[in-house]
Design an enzyme around this catalytic site. Structure first.
Site, short mmCIF file in Angstrom:
data_model
loop_
_atom_site.label_atom_id
_atom_site.label_comp_id
_atom_site.label_asym_id
_atom_site.label_seq_id
_atom_site.Cartn_x
_atom_site.Cartn_y
_atom_site.Cartn_z
CG LEU A 1 -92.89 126.92 46.80
CD1 LEU A 1 -93.17 126.52 45.34
CD2 LEU A 1 -93.97 126.35 47.72
CG HIS A 2 -89.31 124.13 52.23
ND1 HIS A 2 -89.79 122.84 52.32
CD2 HIS A 2 -90.11 124.88 53.03
CE1 HIS A 2 -90.81 122.81 53.15
NE2 HIS A 2 -91.03 124.03 53.60
CG HIS B 1 -93.41 123.58 49.81
ND1 HIS B 1 -92.53 124.45 50.41
CD2 HIS B 1 -94.58 123.70 50.50
CE1 HIS B 1 -93.15 125.09 51.41
NE2 HIS B 1 -94.38 124.65 51.48
CD GLN C 1 -103.48 128.58 56.69
OE1 GLN C 1 -104.17 128.27 55.73
NE2 GLN C 1 -102.38 127.90 57.00
CD GLN D 1 -97.47 112.19 59.09
OE1 GLN D 1 -98.40 111.97 58.31
NE2 GLN D 1 -97.60 112.14 60.40
CG ASP E 1 -98.15 121.22 58.31
OD1 ASP E 1 -98.18 122.16 59.11
OD2 ASP E 1 -97.32 121.17 57.37
NE ARG F 1 -95.10 130.27 60.84
CZ ARG F 1 -96.25 129.71 60.42
NH1 ARG F 1 -96.29 128.42 60.15
NH2 ARG F 1 -97.34 130.43 60.26
P1 AMP Z 1 -97.17 125.26 53.74
O1 AMP Z 1 -96.67 126.01 52.56
O2 AMP Z 1 -96.30 125.37 54.94
O3 AMP Z 1 -98.63 125.53 54.02
O4 AMP Z 1 -97.10 123.71 53.34
C1 AMP Z 1 -97.71 123.26 52.17
C2 AMP Z 1 -97.67 121.75 52.18
O5 AMP Z 1 -96.32 121.32 52.23
C3 AMP Z 1 -98.38 121.14 53.41
O6 AMP Z 1 -99.10 120.00 53.00
C4 AMP Z 1 -97.23 120.78 54.30
O7 AMP Z 1 -97.50 119.71 55.18
C5 AMP Z 1 -96.17 120.39 53.27
N1 AMP Z 1 -94.84 120.49 53.87
C6 AMP Z 1 -94.31 121.56 54.51
N2 AMP Z 1 -93.08 121.27 54.98
C7 AMP Z 1 -92.84 119.98 54.66
C8 AMP Z 1 -91.75 119.08 54.89
N3 AMP Z 1 -90.66 119.45 55.55
N4 AMP Z 1 -91.86 117.82 54.40
C9 AMP Z 1 -92.96 117.43 53.73
N5 AMP Z 1 -94.02 118.22 53.48
C10 AMP Z 1 -93.97 119.47 53.94
#
Ligand code: AMP
Length: 301
Positions: free
Chosen positions: A53-54, A57, A79, A166, A168, A205
C-alpha cells in the site's frame, strides 16, 4: 495539564466506528463483521487492493471515511499472465495492516487463495469489448481475472460502495460496466490519481524500479502532458499527437511502448473528432516493470 485553546479543533477526533481494526482471513469472518457494522446503521465501503500500500491506496481509504471501511488485500493470481510478475509482486502484509490502521480502516480482509478460489472452482466473469483495447491486448485474460475477483469480493463483503482509482482507468470503466450489467447492488466511486512530487503515478510496481529506471519512468507522465498541451492548443489529429508522445518516450532507447492512445473516456473507442471527455492513456515497460498512466481532458464540443 495544558488546556487546549478554545476554538482549536485540530486534535479533536470523531469517535471511532470500532474499538480496533480487525484483520480477518475468511469469508465467514468478513460477513460477521460487516453484518455487525450494518446492524449499527453504518454504510459499508470496500477498497479492493493487492497490497504494497502507498498514498494512492490511502486516498481511497480516506475517501470512504464516513463508512465502515473494509480494505481487501489479495494478490489475485487469475489477473496475471503466465509471463507476468505474480511471483515477485510485493507482499508486505504486516506493513499494509499498519498503513490501514493508521488510515482509519475498520477491517482488513486478507484471504487465503482457498477462500477466493474454492476447490473445484471454474466460474469466471468475462468482460465485453471495453477489455479488448488499451491494456487488453497486452495482458490477455487480465480483465477477466479482475472482474472475477472483484465480483467475488463484492459477493463476500456486500458493500454499499466500492472505491477504485482513476490510475487504472480501464479497470474502473470495466468494473462500472460489470456492476450495471450484472445488476450488482452497489455504487462505484472513482478517485483521482495520486502522484509522486515529480508527477510519477504512485504504483506498487514503482518499488521494482532501479534509481536509473525511476528517473526515466517520468517520461510517460511527460508524454501525457505533451498530448494535453497539444489538445488544449487545438490539436485535432490523434495520430500526430500520439506520434509526439512516442517521441518523448523514444528519448530513452530501452523503454518499450505498449500503447499511447487518445480515446473517448466513456467507451475507450477511438474518436472521430476530439471533443468532450477524452482519455489520454499509455503503458510502457521500463526494464522488467510495466507502468501505466493516464489523464482525462474535457474539450469543448
Ligand atoms: P492495486 O493494489 O494496484 O490493485 O490497486 C488497488 C486500487 O488502488 C485500484 O483501484 C487502483 O486504481 C488504486 N490505485 C493504485 N494506485 C493509485 C494511485 N496512484 N492513485 C489513486 N489510486 C490508485
Amino acid at each position: 495539564m495544558k488546556p487546549r485553546p478554545v476554538g482549536d479543533l485540530s486534535s479533536t477526533r470523531p469517535p471511532s466506528k470500532t474499538a480496533a481494526m480487525d484483520v480477518v482471513a475468511t469469508n465467514a469472518q468478513v460477513r460477521a463483521s460487516v453484518a455487525a457494522a450494518r446492524s449499527r446503521g453504518l454504510t459499508i465501503a470496500l477498497i479492493p487492493t493487492m497490497g504494497a500500500l502507498h498514498a494512492g491506496h490511502i486516498s481511497l481509504i480516506d475517501a470512504a471515511r464516513d463508512a465502515f471501511r473494509v480494505v481487501s488485500i489479495y494478490v489475485n493470481p487469475t489477473q496475471f499472465g503466465p509471463t507476468e510478475d505474480f511471483a515477485r509482486y510485493p507482499r508486505t502484509i504486516d506493513a499494509d495492516c499498519a498503513v490501514c490502521r493508521q488510515a482509519g480502516a475498520d477491517l482488513v480482509f486478507a484471504p487465503a487463495d482457498s477462500e477466493i478460489y474454492p476447490p473445484g472452482e471454474q466460474t469466471r466473469v468475462r468482460p465485453g469489448p471495453l477489455a479488448d483495447t488499451l491494456c487488453g491486448p497486452f495482458r490477455p485474460g487480465h480483465f477477466e481475472g479482475v472482474c472475477t475477483v472483484v465480483a467475488k469480493l463484492f459477493n463476500i463483503v456486500q458493500p454499499d460502495v466500492a472505491y477504485f482509482g482513476q490510475k487504472d482507468a480501464q479497470q474502473a470503466l470495466i468494473i462500472r460496466r460489470m456492476v450495471i450489467d450484472l445488476a450488482m447492488p452497489l455504487c462505484i466511486e472513482i478517485c483521482p490519481i495520486v502522484r509522486e512530487p515529480d508527477g510519477l503515478a504512485m504504483s506498487s510496481r514503482n518499488a521494482f524500479l532501479t534509481p536509473e529506471d525511476r528517473a526515466r519512468a517520468i517520461c510517460l507522465y511527460r508524454a501525457l502532458w505533451v498530448a494535453r498541451d497539444m489538445l488544449t492548443a487545438g490539436g485535432s489529429n490523434p495520430g500526430r499527437i500520439t506520434a509526439a508522445m512516442r517521441a518523448v518516450i523514444a528519448e530513452h532507447a530501452d523503454i518499450k511502448v505498449d500503447y499511447l492512445s487518445i480515446v473517448d473516456a466513456a467507451n475507450l473507442r477511438p474518436m472521430e473528432s476530439l471533443a468532450g471527455k477524452i482519455l489520454i492513456a499509455g503503458a510502457i515497460r521500463v526494464g522488467k516493470t510495466r507502468l501505466i498512466d493516464n489523464m482525462i481532458l474535457e474539450l469543448p464540443r
